[in-house]
Scaffold this motif. Sequence first.
Motif, mmCIF file in Angstrom:
data_model
loop_
_atom_site.group_PDB
_atom_site.id
_atom_site.type_symbol
_atom_site.label_atom_id
_atom_site.label_comp_id
_atom_site.label_asym_id
_atom_site.label_seq_id
_atom_site.Cartn_x
_atom_site.Cartn_y
_atom_site.Cartn_z
ATOM 1 N N HIS A 51 0.816 -1.218 0.000
ATOM 2 C CA HIS A 51 0.000 0.000 0.000
ATOM 3 C C HIS A 51 0.856 1.278 0.000
ATOM 4 O O HIS A 51 1.746 1.422 0.841
ATOM 5 C CB HIS A 51 -0.881 0.039 1.246
ATOM 6 C CG HIS A 51 -1.726 -1.183 1.417
ATOM 7 N ND1 HIS A 51 -2.755 -1.504 0.564
ATOM 8 C CD2 HIS A 51 -1.697 -2.184 2.346
ATOM 9 C CE1 HIS A 51 -3.321 -2.638 0.964
ATOM 10 N NE2 HIS A 51 -2.698 -3.070 2.032
ATOM 11 N N THR A 53 1.279 4.516 1.143
ATOM 12 C CA THR A 53 0.828 5.426 2.193
ATOM 13 C C THR A 53 2.034 6.206 2.704
ATOM 14 O O THR A 53 3.176 5.887 2.356
ATOM 15 C CB THR A 53 0.259 4.630 3.380
ATOM 16 O OG1 THR A 53 1.343 3.881 3.963
ATOM 17 C CG2 THR A 53 -0.839 3.662 2.966
ATOM 18 N N THR A 56 4.477 3.841 4.317
ATOM 19 C CA THR A 56 5.269 3.087 3.340
ATOM 20 C C THR A 56 6.381 3.970 2.787
ATOM 21 O O THR A 56 7.494 3.502 2.528
ATOM 22 C CB THR A 56 4.346 2.578 2.211
ATOM 23 O OG1 THR A 56 3.364 1.729 2.810
ATOM 24 C CG2 THR A 56 5.104 1.814 1.150
ATOM 25 N N HIS A 346 -3.498 1.998 8.745
ATOM 26 C CA HIS A 346 -3.133 2.008 10.165
ATOM 27 C C HIS A 346 -2.304 3.243 10.480
ATOM 28 O O HIS A 346 -1.498 3.688 9.661
ATOM 29 C CB HIS A 346 -2.285 0.790 10.521
ATOM 30 C CG HIS A 346 -2.906 -0.530 10.230
ATOM 31 N ND1 HIS A 346 -4.198 -0.680 9.807
ATOM 32 C CD2 HIS A 346 -2.393 -1.774 10.310
ATOM 33 C CE1 HIS A 346 -4.452 -1.958 9.651
ATOM 34 N NE2 HIS A 346 -3.370 -2.649 9.943
HETATM 35 N N1 ADE Z 1 -1.575 -1.604 5.954
HETATM 36 C C1 ADE Z 1 -2.445 -1.131 6.843
HETATM 37 N N2 ADE Z 1 -2.201 0.170 7.109
HETATM 38 C C2 ADE Z 1 -1.139 0.532 6.372
HETATM 39 C C3 ADE Z 1 -0.412 1.743 6.227
HETATM 40 N N3 ADE Z 1 -0.725 2.841 6.903
HETATM 41 N N4 ADE Z 1 0.619 1.732 5.366
HETATM 42 C C4 ADE Z 1 0.940 0.616 4.687
HETATM 43 N N5 ADE Z 1 0.312 -0.540 4.793
HETATM 44 C C5 ADE Z 1 -0.733 -0.603 5.631
#
Ligand code: ADE
Length: 417
Positions: A51, A53, A56, A346
């Motif tokens: 993901h 985000t 990441t 998250h």
């Molecule tokens: N999986 C759940 N929340 C995430 C996040 N904030 N960043 C990356 N992967 C996730």
Amino acid sequence: MNSKVKNPSLAPQGRLKIEWAESRMPVLMKLREEAKKTLPLKGMRIAGCLHVTKETAVLIRTLKAAGAEVSWSGCNPLSTQDDISAAIADEGVSIFAWHGMSKEEFYWAIEQTLAFKPTLTLDDGADLIFTVHSKFPQMAKDIIGGTEETTTGVHRLRAMAQDGALKYPVIAINDAETKWDFDNVYGTGQSSIDGIVRATNVLLGGKVFVVAGYGHCGRGCAMRAKGMGARVVVTEITPTHALKAVLEGFEVMTMDQAAKIGDIFITATGMKDIIVQRHFESMKDGAIVSNTGHYDCELNLDDLKKASKNIREVRPNNEEYTLKNGKKVYVLAQGRLVNLAAAEGHPSEVMDMSFANQFLGMVRLAKEGKSMKPIVHDIDPAQDQEIASIKLAALGMSIDKLTPEQAKYANDYSAGT
Ligand code: ADE
């Protein structure tokens, strides 16, 4: 650098969010500072499928600071945050990710990251590893190893390893205690409620909140919904899990029973067809359904479409299905991960520990991967304690130590009552 993102001009906004996340991820930042000196990933080419985000992005910056070249795609068509992908592209990473990609574009993006000829793969949901094994098996011999983030992905990779089909070693990040006991429970709990609230703004107090699956993720959702005043109902298939839910004070029943009384539903099982046509048809008018499992097969939306005469979007990430029986059912985020599609995933504080495990997994593979068997490996338990210790120190908390007498007592089988 070759990249494809939705809107490169969003990079400054993305950078601000990444900075915000960095200020809440002390473990990963400490590992980054150390790695800048030792460059443990020098010479590694990492393809990631996870993901996109702000958290990441902090991981990607850390992998780069440790000497790796990085190429990235998202691991879900709806979870990419476009300002973050723009910022990552702007920092010289080959990234192929935008919000709302089609299934074809999703796999196209994964293939672009493989064109970069990775030596390590980093997965969440195992789509990258599956693509290597199914479409580019000849690439596996140059891949030293991989990591896998999530419960469902680890489960599938273990099945592959059991069949002798796995071609390189994979470290099960999910199974680290500092991952599943925090990210899966508190991360999923908070972010899933956040997604439901952003997509609906309904009051949770007094609602019947049905959680399908009482694993770690389901437990987190149930706990947080209860904290907001909902009446929580749990559905399960495993007797021990169901019993834990009962002793936690939740009602347990079958989905056939729960479907009739629920106001809000969330699936967290990793299994397909948790809510099917007969359930949708028996729901109360106005019921809200969502999923927080990795794949979008838990709600059978083909069934719901068959049972419906009209579908319209009523709010972002919220589609109203008018059933042929006249009732309305609201589906959030098209049945995809509601916490990432309708909210931001998250919070940084838990991803800090999950991604510290990812980072240390990459470092271990760079060092030892060539001599590791092509099976699924657990993380070293000492790594869990190291990560938890750094986190505690960052929180300003101290813990006790065993005295030498206590340490001796711990292993002394001569002393009884
Ligand atoms: N999986 C759940 N929340 C995430 C996040 N904030 N960043 C990356 N992967 C996730």
